[in-house]
Design a protein around this motif. Structure first.
Motif, mmCIF file in Angstrom:
data_model
loop_
_atom_site.group_PDB
_atom_site.id
_atom_site.type_symbol
_atom_site.label_atom_id
_atom_site.label_comp_id
_atom_site.label_asym_id
_atom_site.label_seq_id
_atom_site.Cartn_x
_atom_site.Cartn_y
_atom_site.Cartn_z
ATOM 1 N N ALA B 50 0.633 -1.086 0.099
ATOM 2 C CA ALA B 50 0.133 -0.102 -0.021
ATOM 3 C C ALA B 50 0.923 1.264 0.021
ATOM 4 C CB ALA B 50 -0.874 0.030 1.104
ATOM 5 N N HIS B 51 2.150 1.096 0.499
ATOM 6 C CA HIS B 51 3.046 2.169 0.439
ATOM 7 C C HIS B 51 4.118 2.241 -0.593
ATOM 8 C CE1 HIS B 51 1.393 2.539 4.782
ATOM 9 N NE2 HIS B 51 1.841 4.057 4.325
ATOM 10 N N ASN B 52 3.658 1.176 -1.319
ATOM 11 C CA ASN B 52 4.732 1.184 -2.403
ATOM 12 C C ASN B 52 6.080 0.815 -2.111
ATOM 13 O OD1 ASN B 52 3.479 1.232 -5.035
ATOM 14 N ND2 ASN B 52 2.776 3.224 -4.471
ATOM 15 N N ILE B 53 6.312 0.175 -1.158
ATOM 16 C CA ILE B 53 7.795 0.053 -0.635
ATOM 17 C C ILE B 53 8.157 -1.536 -1.115
ATOM 18 C CG2 ILE B 53 9.241 -0.241 1.294
ATOM 19 C CD1 ILE B 53 7.275 1.724 2.686
ATOM 20 N N THR B 54 9.414 -1.547 -1.476
ATOM 21 C CA THR B 54 9.998 -2.919 -1.907
ATOM 22 C C THR B 54 10.971 -3.476 -0.705
ATOM 23 O OG1 THR B 54 9.954 -2.387 -4.388
ATOM 24 C CG2 THR B 54 11.274 -4.270 -3.365
ATOM 25 N N THR B 55 10.592 -4.623 -0.001
ATOM 26 C CA THR B 55 11.203 -4.745 0.808
ATOM 27 C C THR B 55 12.033 -6.006 0.780
ATOM 28 O OG1 THR B 55 9.267 -3.929 2.211
ATOM 29 C CG2 THR B 55 11.103 -5.376 3.471
ATOM 30 N N ILE B 56 13.430 -6.118 1.436
ATOM 31 C CA ILE B 56 14.443 -6.790 1.297
ATOM 32 C C ILE B 56 14.914 -7.390 2.585
ATOM 33 C CG2 ILE B 56 16.818 -7.288 -0.057
ATOM 34 C CD1 ILE B 56 15.853 -4.793 -1.662
ATOM 35 N N ASN B 57 14.868 -8.559 2.591
ATOM 36 C CA ASN B 57 15.230 -9.257 4.086
ATOM 37 C C ASN B 57 16.460 -10.025 3.873
ATOM 38 O OD1 ASN B 57 15.304 -10.921 6.385
ATOM 39 N ND2 ASN B 57 13.719 -12.246 5.767
ATOM 40 N N ILE B 58 17.419 -9.318 4.300
ATOM 41 C CA ILE B 58 18.906 -9.699 4.219
ATOM 42 C C ILE B 58 19.338 -10.827 5.490
ATOM 43 C CG2 ILE B 58 21.182 -9.023 4.257
ATOM 44 C CD1 ILE B 58 20.510 -6.869 2.558
ATOM 45 N N MET B 59 19.667 -11.916 5.124
ATOM 46 C CA MET B 59 19.791 -12.799 5.970
ATOM 47 C C MET B 59 21.461 -13.530 5.958
ATOM 48 S SD MET B 59 16.502 -14.963 5.780
ATOM 49 C CE MET B 59 16.211 -14.976 4.197
ATOM 50 N N SER B 60 22.011 -13.697 6.941
ATOM 51 C CA SER B 60 23.332 -14.380 6.999
ATOM 52 C C SER B 60 24.001 -14.641 8.303
ATOM 53 C CB SER B 60 24.531 -13.317 6.462
ATOM 54 O OG SER B 60 24.738 -12.571 7.574
ATOM 55 N N SER B 61 25.122 -15.229 8.303
ATOM 56 C CA SER B 61 25.620 -15.775 9.599
ATOM 57 C C SER B 61 26.106 -14.205 10.334
ATOM 58 C CB SER B 61 26.720 -16.850 9.609
ATOM 59 O OG SER B 61 27.414 -16.512 8.330
ATOM 60 N N PRO B 62 26.599 -14.500 11.591
ATOM 61 C CA PRO B 62 26.883 -13.112 12.230
ATOM 62 C C PRO B 62 28.039 -12.622 11.482
ATOM 63 C CG PRO B 62 26.409 -14.916 13.882
ATOM 64 C CD PRO B 62 26.320 -15.461 12.533
ATOM 65 N N GLY B 63 28.268 -11.579 11.163
ATOM 66 C CA GLY B 63 29.551 -10.578 10.997
ATOM 67 C C GLY B 63 29.713 -10.939 9.381
ATOM 68 N N ALA B 64 28.604 -11.363 8.472
ATOM 69 C CA ALA B 64 29.213 -11.560 7.157
ATOM 70 C C ALA B 64 29.081 -10.304 6.429
ATOM 71 C CB ALA B 64 27.787 -12.634 6.725
ATOM 72 N N GLY B 65 28.717 -9.136 7.094
ATOM 73 C CA GLY B 65 28.913 -8.007 6.481
ATOM 74 C C GLY B 65 27.710 -7.202 6.086
ATOM 75 N N LYS B 66 26.686 -7.784 6.763
ATOM 76 C CA LYS B 66 25.302 -7.059 6.356
ATOM 77 C C LYS B 66 25.098 -5.666 6.497
ATOM 78 C CE LYS B 66 23.228 -9.853 9.415
ATOM 79 N NZ LYS B 66 24.620 -10.877 9.808
ATOM 80 N N THR B 67 25.669 -5.107 7.695
ATOM 81 C CA THR B 67 25.510 -3.639 8.108
ATOM 82 C C THR B 67 26.345 -2.894 7.208
ATOM 83 O OG1 THR B 67 24.980 -4.287 10.331
ATOM 84 C CG2 THR B 67 25.542 -2.108 10.140
ATOM 85 N N THR B 68 27.894 -3.466 7.282
ATOM 86 C CA THR B 68 29.115 -2.754 6.375
ATOM 87 C C THR B 68 28.115 -2.558 4.717
ATOM 88 O OG1 THR B 68 30.279 -3.791 7.561
ATOM 89 C CG2 THR B 68 31.228 -2.733 5.605
ATOM 90 N N LEU B 69 27.456 -3.783 4.245
ATOM 91 C CA LEU B 69 27.086 -3.615 2.942
ATOM 92 C C LEU B 69 25.967 -2.537 2.696
ATOM 93 C CD1 LEU B 69 27.057 -4.512 -0.024
ATOM 94 C CD2 LEU B 69 25.530 -6.231 0.342
ATOM 95 N N LEU B 70 25.021 -2.680 3.980
ATOM 96 C CA LEU B 70 24.017 -1.607 3.835
ATOM 97 C C LEU B 70 24.616 -0.089 3.881
ATOM 98 C CD1 LEU B 70 21.289 -3.294 5.880
ATOM 99 C CD2 LEU B 70 21.283 -2.836 3.637
ATOM 100 N N MET B 71 25.488 0.030 4.896
ATOM 101 C CA MET B 71 26.037 1.619 4.811
ATOM 102 C C MET B 71 26.626 2.082 3.497
ATOM 103 S SD MET B 71 27.601 1.543 8.607
ATOM 104 C CE MET B 71 28.126 3.134 8.580
ATOM 105 N N ALA B 72 27.391 0.995 2.871
ATOM 106 C CA ALA B 72 27.856 1.197 1.692
ATOM 107 C C ALA B 72 26.710 1.488 0.527
ATOM 108 C CB ALA B 72 28.909 0.126 1.025
ATOM 109 N N THR B 73 25.833 0.857 0.750
ATOM 110 C CA THR B 73 24.707 0.673 -0.452
ATOM 111 C C THR B 73 24.007 2.125 -0.202
ATOM 112 O OG1 THR B 73 24.378 -1.609 -0.054
ATOM 113 C CG2 THR B 73 22.363 -0.212 -1.106
ATOM 114 N N ILE B 74 23.547 2.575 1.000
ATOM 115 C CA ILE B 74 23.084 3.809 1.437
ATOM 116 C C ILE B 74 23.775 4.878 0.826
ATOM 117 C CG2 ILE B 74 22.080 5.349 3.145
ATOM 118 C CD1 ILE B 74 21.632 2.779 4.726
ATOM 119 N N ALA B 75 25.136 4.869 1.173
ATOM 120 C CA ALA B 75 25.934 5.884 0.401
ATOM 121 C C ALA B 75 25.806 5.978 -1.063
ATOM 122 C CB ALA B 75 27.138 5.877 1.194
#
Ligand SMILES: Nc1nc2c(ncn2[C@@H]2O[C@H](COP(=O)(O)OP(=O)(O)OP(=O)(O)O)[C@@H](O)[C@H]2O)c(=O)[nH]1
Ligand SMILES: [Mg+2]
Ligand SMILES: [Zn+2]
Ligand SMILES: [Zn+2]
Lengths: 116, 237
Positions: B50-75
């Protein structure tokens, strides 16, 4: 780790069905669990024994039907069970396949009783 | 309808003709144990649509680099799309604080020991986000290669990250996640010279288990391969 919440849902679903059927007790619950799902029998049993006293399911038997992972070969359609790191089709040697079993996680049935 | 005695519609309490000696009877149930979560996920999915939002669920083991990738992606996507983030962790606000430095709207969920996010947690987090200003929404799941995959959150896409140090044989050990995702991102490609990760073997294994999921290979640190990932996002949002 997550089996507490999962066992709570098992119990909730079982009690709903028992009440709908007018039963006063649940004597058995049968779960079907695929090997690819992340749910551990012993852990579910542990929480089941912890949660059931004082409910319709007090003293009920919990039965587990485990379903092995099953692949269907994409080359020759052969259905086979992967073994550890051996995922090759026994018929044509292709690697892997479409998963056709092993993801199950449901309540198959309950056995109930009414006390009259 | 009888299994074995046909008492599906057994709502009466009087004597039952099919009763066994002990007066017990069997009721077929066949209900998914996670049906309550699935229902909540369906509601999230509708809410997000309803809000036209595409949602992406990111899964991995601890420390695989999820947050780092998200920060680089946002930038990298700044000025093109407006990224929002839900951060899932067992405890702490650390990852939400890291994301907040990018300026993107972020909500932290703490599961308090729970090994995965579930749909009701995401539902509550959605209320804390400025949904009118977000698309896409990334959900960083709790670092865990096993449990998150069983819990639908209402996402459009599921993405698995696998970092080079974890090794290319992981699909053998954790087939459920690699079978379920729409995309796999091999992270920390800059570490390849130091480890024996066999990318061809990994691609072959993924092809055998889940041929529909593309495999990307990148480093959020050096930027290698980031263009493919950003391209995938822009194409699918
Ligand atoms: N060499 C290298 N290190 C990386 C890369 N991406 C992340 N890291 C490092 O890996 C560590 C974990 O990264 P995070 O981004 O926190 O990983 P995460 O998956 O969010 O971790 P959790 O949220 O705890 O599960 C950090 O020390 C990062 O600096 C990369 O591309 N190359
Ligand atoms: Mg993180
Ligand atoms: Zn074959
Ligand atoms: Zn778990």
């Amino acid at each position: 780790m997550h089996e507490l919440a999962v066992t709570e849902s098992v119990l909730k679903i079982a009690i709903e069905h028992a009440e709908q059927a007018g039963a006063e007790r649940i004597t058995a619950v049968t779960l079907v669990i695929g090997d690819m799902s992340s749910f551990v029998d012993d852990s579910i049993q542990f929480y089941f024994d912890l949660l059931t006293p004082g409910t319709l399911a007090e003293g009920a038997q919990l039965h587990f039907k485990r379903i092995a992972i099953q692949f269907r070969c994409r080359s020759c359609e052969e259905e086979f069970e992967p073994r550890g790191m051996d995922w090759t089709c026994p018929k044509c040697c292709a690697l892997g396949g479409t998963v056709i079993a092993g993801k199950e996680f449901y309540i198959e049935s309950i056995v109930v009783k009414s006390e009259e | 309808m009888c299994d074995p005695c046909g008492c599906e519609d057994h709502v009466h309490k009087h004597e039952h003709p099919h009763e066994t000696e002990t007066g017990a009877w069997k009721i077929p149930v066949v209900q998914k144990i996670l049906s309550a979560n699935d229902q909540a996920a369906l509601e999230n999915r509708e809410h997000l649509a309803a809000h036209n939002i595409t949602t992406i669920n990111i899964m991995s083991s601890p420390g695989a680099g999820k947050t780092t990738l998200l920060m680089a992606t946002i930038a990298a996507l700044e000025g093109t799309v407006r990224v929002g983030v839900i951060e899932g962790d067992v405890a702490s606000q650390v990852d939400a604080e890291r994301i907040a430095t990018t300026g993107a709207p972020v909500v932290q969920i703490n599961t308090g020991g729970g090994c995965h996010l579930d749909a009701p947690m995401v539902h509550r987090a959605l209320h804390a986000l400025p949904l009118a200003e977000i698309d896409p929404l990334f959900i960083e799941n709790v670092g865990n290669l096993i449990c998150p995959v069983a819990f639908d959150l209402g996402q459009r896409y599921k993405v698995a990250l696998l970092s080079v140090p974890e090794g290319h044989d992981k699909p053998y050990k954790y087939p459920a996640i690699f079978e379920a995702v729409d995309l796999v991102v091999v992270t920390k490609s800059d570490l390849m010279p130091y480890l024996d990760f066999d990318l061809d073997a990994f691609r072959k294994l993924m092809q055998s288990l889940n041929p529909k999921a593309p495999v990307l290979f990148l480093s959020a640190q050096t930027g290698e391969g980031m263009a493919d990932w950003l391209g995938w996002i822009v194409e699918n949002v």
